[in-house]
Scaffold this motif. Structure first.
Motif, PDB file in Angstrom:
ATOM      1  N   ALA A  15      30.013 -18.893  44.381  1.00  0.00           N
ATOM      2  CA  ALA A  15      29.465 -18.952  43.024  1.00  0.00           C
ATOM      3  C   ALA A  15      30.525 -18.784  41.952  1.00  0.00           C
ATOM      4  O   ALA A  15      30.434 -19.360  40.868  1.00  0.00           O
ATOM      5  CB  ALA A  15      28.387 -17.883  42.857  1.00  0.00           C
ATOM      6  N   ASP A  17      32.831 -16.349  39.239  1.00  0.00           N
ATOM      7  CA  ASP A  17      32.462 -15.312  38.270  1.00  0.00           C
ATOM      8  C   ASP A  17      31.662 -15.837  37.086  1.00  0.00           C
ATOM      9  O   ASP A  17      31.017 -15.065  36.375  1.00  0.00           O
ATOM     10  CB  ASP A  17      33.716 -14.612  37.741  1.00  0.00           C
ATOM     11  CG  ASP A  17      34.442 -13.841  38.831  1.00  0.00           C
ATOM     12  OD1 ASP A  17      33.759 -13.354  39.751  1.00  0.00           O
ATOM     13  OD2 ASP A  17      35.684 -13.731  38.770  1.00  0.00           O
ATOM     14  N   GLY A  18      31.735 -17.131  36.832  1.00  0.00           N
ATOM     15  CA  GLY A  18      31.050 -17.659  35.663  1.00  0.00           C
ATOM     16  C   GLY A  18      31.995 -17.841  34.491  1.00  0.00           C
ATOM     17  O   GLY A  18      33.229 -17.781  34.638  1.00  0.00           O
ATOM     18  N   PRO A  19      31.475 -18.032  33.291  1.00  0.00           N
ATOM     19  CA  PRO A  19      32.309 -18.308  32.120  1.00  0.00           C
ATOM     20  C   PRO A  19      33.167 -17.115  31.741  1.00  0.00           C
ATOM     21  O   PRO A  19      32.828 -15.960  32.022  1.00  0.00           O
ATOM     22  CB  PRO A  19      31.281 -18.617  31.026  1.00  0.00           C
ATOM     23  CG  PRO A  19      30.045 -17.896  31.458  1.00  0.00           C
ATOM     24  CD  PRO A  19      30.044 -17.972  32.951  1.00  0.00           C
ATOM     25  N   ASP A  63      25.663  -9.409  37.140  1.00  0.00           N
ATOM     26  CA  ASP A  63      26.489 -10.600  37.314  1.00  0.00           C
ATOM     27  C   ASP A  63      25.976 -11.342  38.546  1.00  0.00           C
ATOM     28  O   ASP A  63      24.955 -10.969  39.143  1.00  0.00           O
ATOM     29  CB  ASP A  63      27.971 -10.235  37.445  1.00  0.00           C
ATOM     30  CG  ASP A  63      28.241  -9.268  38.596  1.00  0.00           C
ATOM     31  OD1 ASP A  63      27.326  -9.035  39.427  1.00  0.00           O
ATOM     32  OD2 ASP A  63      29.360  -8.724  38.665  1.00  0.00           O
ATOM     33  N   ARG A  64      26.672 -12.397  38.945  1.00  0.00           N
ATOM     34  CA  ARG A  64      26.182 -13.191  40.066  1.00  0.00           C
ATOM     35  C   ARG A  64      26.189 -12.398  41.367  1.00  0.00           C
ATOM     36  O   ARG A  64      25.273 -12.518  42.183  1.00  0.00           O
ATOM     37  CB  ARG A  64      27.038 -14.465  40.199  1.00  0.00           C
ATOM     38  CG  ARG A  64      26.812 -15.438  39.056  1.00  0.00           C
ATOM     39  CD  ARG A  64      27.769 -16.610  39.079  1.00  0.00           C
ATOM     40  NE  ARG A  64      27.454 -17.551  37.991  1.00  0.00           N
ATOM     41  CZ  ARG A  64      28.186 -18.626  37.713  1.00  0.00           C
ATOM     42  NH1 ARG A  64      29.285 -18.889  38.430  1.00  0.00           N
ATOM     43  NH2 ARG A  64      27.828 -19.410  36.715  1.00  0.00           N
ATOM     44  N   SER A 117      22.774 -18.505  42.996  1.00  0.00           N
ATOM     45  CA  SER A 117      23.237 -17.448  42.089  1.00  0.00           C
ATOM     46  C   SER A 117      23.950 -17.983  40.859  1.00  0.00           C
ATOM     47  O   SER A 117      24.092 -17.268  39.867  1.00  0.00           O
ATOM     48  CB  SER A 117      24.165 -16.483  42.830  1.00  0.00           C
ATOM     49  OG  SER A 117      25.407 -17.087  43.125  1.00  0.00           O
ATOM     50  N   SER A 118      24.395 -19.231  40.913  1.00  0.00           N
ATOM     51  CA  SER A 118      25.041 -19.832  39.743  1.00  0.00           C
ATOM     52  C   SER A 118      24.042 -20.571  38.853  1.00  0.00           C
ATOM     53  O   SER A 118      24.417 -21.076  37.798  1.00  0.00           O
ATOM     54  CB  SER A 118      26.140 -20.803  40.192  1.00  0.00           C
ATOM     55  OG  SER A 118      25.585 -21.906  40.898  1.00  0.00           O
ATOM     56  N   LYS A 119      22.767 -20.621  39.285  1.00  0.00           N
ATOM     57  CA  LYS A 119      21.741 -21.362  38.545  1.00  0.00           C
ATOM     58  C   LYS A 119      20.705 -20.448  37.895  1.00  0.00           C
ATOM     59  O   LYS A 119      20.169 -20.767  36.830  1.00  0.00           O
ATOM     60  CB  LYS A 119      21.015 -22.328  39.493  1.00  0.00           C
ATOM     61  CG  LYS A 119      21.908 -23.252  40.297  1.00  0.00           C
ATOM     62  CD  LYS A 119      22.622 -24.258  39.418  1.00  0.00           C
ATOM     63  CE  LYS A 119      23.467 -25.215  40.263  1.00  0.00           C
ATOM     64  NZ  LYS A 119      24.212 -26.168  39.412  1.00  0.00           N
ATOM     65  N   PRO A 142      26.094 -13.857  33.139  1.00  0.00           N
ATOM     66  CA  PRO A 142      27.038 -14.990  33.061  1.00  0.00           C
ATOM     67  C   PRO A 142      26.346 -16.340  33.063  1.00  0.00           C
ATOM     68  O   PRO A 142      26.819 -17.282  32.413  1.00  0.00           O
ATOM     69  CB  PRO A 142      27.919 -14.809  34.307  1.00  0.00           C
ATOM     70  CG  PRO A 142      27.164 -13.896  35.205  1.00  0.00           C
ATOM     71  CD  PRO A 142      26.358 -13.012  34.324  1.00  0.00           C
ATOM     72  N   ASN A 143      25.235 -16.463  33.764  1.00  0.00           N
ATOM     73  CA  ASN A 143      24.524 -17.742  33.796  1.00  0.00           C
ATOM     74  C   ASN A 143      23.849 -18.032  32.466  1.00  0.00           C
ATOM     75  O   ASN A 143      23.797 -19.178  32.007  1.00  0.00           O
ATOM     76  CB  ASN A 143      23.481 -17.736  34.913  1.00  0.00           C
ATOM     77  CG  ASN A 143      24.111 -17.688  36.296  1.00  0.00           C
ATOM     78  OD1 ASN A 143      25.315 -17.836  36.436  1.00  0.00           O
ATOM     79  ND2 ASN A 143      23.289 -17.466  37.305  1.00  0.00           N
ATOM     80  N   GLN A 146      26.561 -19.151  30.182  1.00  0.00           N
ATOM     81  CA  GLN A 146      27.025 -20.494  30.543  1.00  0.00           C
ATOM     82  C   GLN A 146      26.044 -21.559  30.063  1.00  0.00           C
ATOM     83  O   GLN A 146      26.463 -22.582  29.499  1.00  0.00           O
ATOM     84  CB  GLN A 146      27.193 -20.587  32.058  1.00  0.00           C
ATOM     85  CG  GLN A 146      27.652 -21.975  32.529  1.00  0.00           C
ATOM     86  CD  GLN A 146      28.001 -21.987  34.003  1.00  0.00           C
ATOM     87  OE1 GLN A 146      28.654 -21.078  34.509  1.00  0.00           O
ATOM     88  NE2 GLN A 146      27.564 -23.017  34.709  1.00  0.00           N
TER      89      GLN A 146
END
Length: 344
Positions: A15, A17-19, A63-64, A117-119, A142-143, A146
């Protein structure tokens, strides 16, 4: 049988860490999401007429990796009867088989949850009951950041909009206490019906997977590997989830104009996002059943709006009186049938 720690580590690595955000911005996002969840409670109560106790379910801004850990914990709780069933039938695996098999299944679970987890923007976990809680609300910071950047929408409006949706789920389960036990019993029925003989499970699985991939058959991998009895339970759960998701969508858009000036812009852009970005993304969504999940939002919202239009919100709230009043999967598509059955 499953290396849970490996599942979390594989999922987190997949996944990312995100943005990128500064510490100051991260702190602001966390504070605003917590405040948005609390602000949403009276708004949802006034719009729906459902009265839920406040602060009975903790709000966690995660977080994710935090979302992954929460869902791995929940997954272990749900499938524990299956593990007991397999061990009772076949006995405990050898040390070598357990070491290798648990890592394989842990990695597979990690890949699936890593994609999700990224969605996911938020989730209400109704089965969390530690320290006397009646569920917990997860907001994946984070999602959310994003997506608000990708959609190019007002960040403050978007965060409150997400909170309204997830807070509606908290209200659904805390104002309707039998809902948790009903869903739990249905999930246990699915697990209890899982075939423990690999030869029977894999008999025509490859053909079914090929049909799903090619589009010749509807459904997801879950339905591919399910028995007729399990598919009946899945249909019942689909009806319930369509109701819950559609109701939350109606609430977030109904409350939205009063407190979220840009709600129409957010909804239009968010609907486009739900269609998926590319071919690979759509394929994974199809296999994991996310295409059906999107249909639940759409179909459930149509059901709720049509029922409210006919009998008002108080008439619609008859749906919460008991499991017998829940719409079936068929009735979600035929609101008139539900109205005839429940309201005569």
């Amino acid at each position: 049988m499953i290396d849970w720690d490996l599942a979390v580590n594989v999922g987190a690595k997949m996944a990312g860490d995100g943005p990128s955000v500064s510490w100051e911005e991260a702190a602001d996002v966390v504070g605003e999401l917590r405040g948005g969840a609390e602000r949403s409670s009276p708004l949802v109560r006034e719009y729906t007429g459902l009265v839920a106790q406040e602060r009975t379910a903790p709000v966690l801004v995660v977080d994710r990796r935090g979302w992954l850990q929460a869902n791995v914990d929940g997954f272990g709780q749900v499938i524990s009867p299956l593990i007991d069933k397999l061990q009772e039938k076949k006995g405990p695996p050898s040390a070598m088989a357990q070491a290798v098999g648990s890592r394989v299944t842990g990695a597979e679970l990690g890949f699936m949850l890593g994609f999700l987890s990224s969605k996911v923007l938020g989730q209400f976990d109704p089965f969390y009951d530690a320290d006397g809680a009646t569920g917990r609300l997860l907001l994946v910071a984070p999602n959310i950041v994003q997506v608000e950047r990708e959609l190019d929408v007002d960040a403050h409006d978007f965060r409150l909009w997400v909170c309204l949706h997830e807070e509606t789920h908290r209200v659904q389960f805390t104002a309707v206490p039998w809902m948790r036990d009903h869903l739990w019993s249905q999930m246990r029925l699915i697990v209890g019906e899982i075939e423990s003989d690999p030869a029977k499970v894999l008999g025509d699985a490859l053909k079914k997977v090929g049909d799903v991939l090619s589009g010749r058959a509807e459904g997801s991998l879950i339905e591919v590997f399910s028995s007729p009895a399990q598919r009946e339970v899945i249909d019942r759960i689909t009806g319930v989830m369509s109701l819950l998701e559609g109701h939350a969508d109606v609430v977030m858009d109904g409350v939205g104009p009063e407190v979220i000036p840009s709600v129409e812009r957010i909804r239009a852009r968010f609907n486009d996002r739900r269609k998926g970005a590319g071919a690979l993304d759509r394929l994974v969504r199809r296999l994991l059943g996310l295409e059906q999940k999107m249909a639940q939002y759409r179909d459930g919202a149509v059901f709720v709006r049509e029922v409210v239009d006919k009998v008002g919100m108080s008439g619609f709230n008859a749906v919460w009186q008991g499991p017998e009043n829940l719409p079936s999967k068929t009735e979600i598509h035929e609101p008139a049938a539900w109205l005839a059955r429940v309201h005569g």
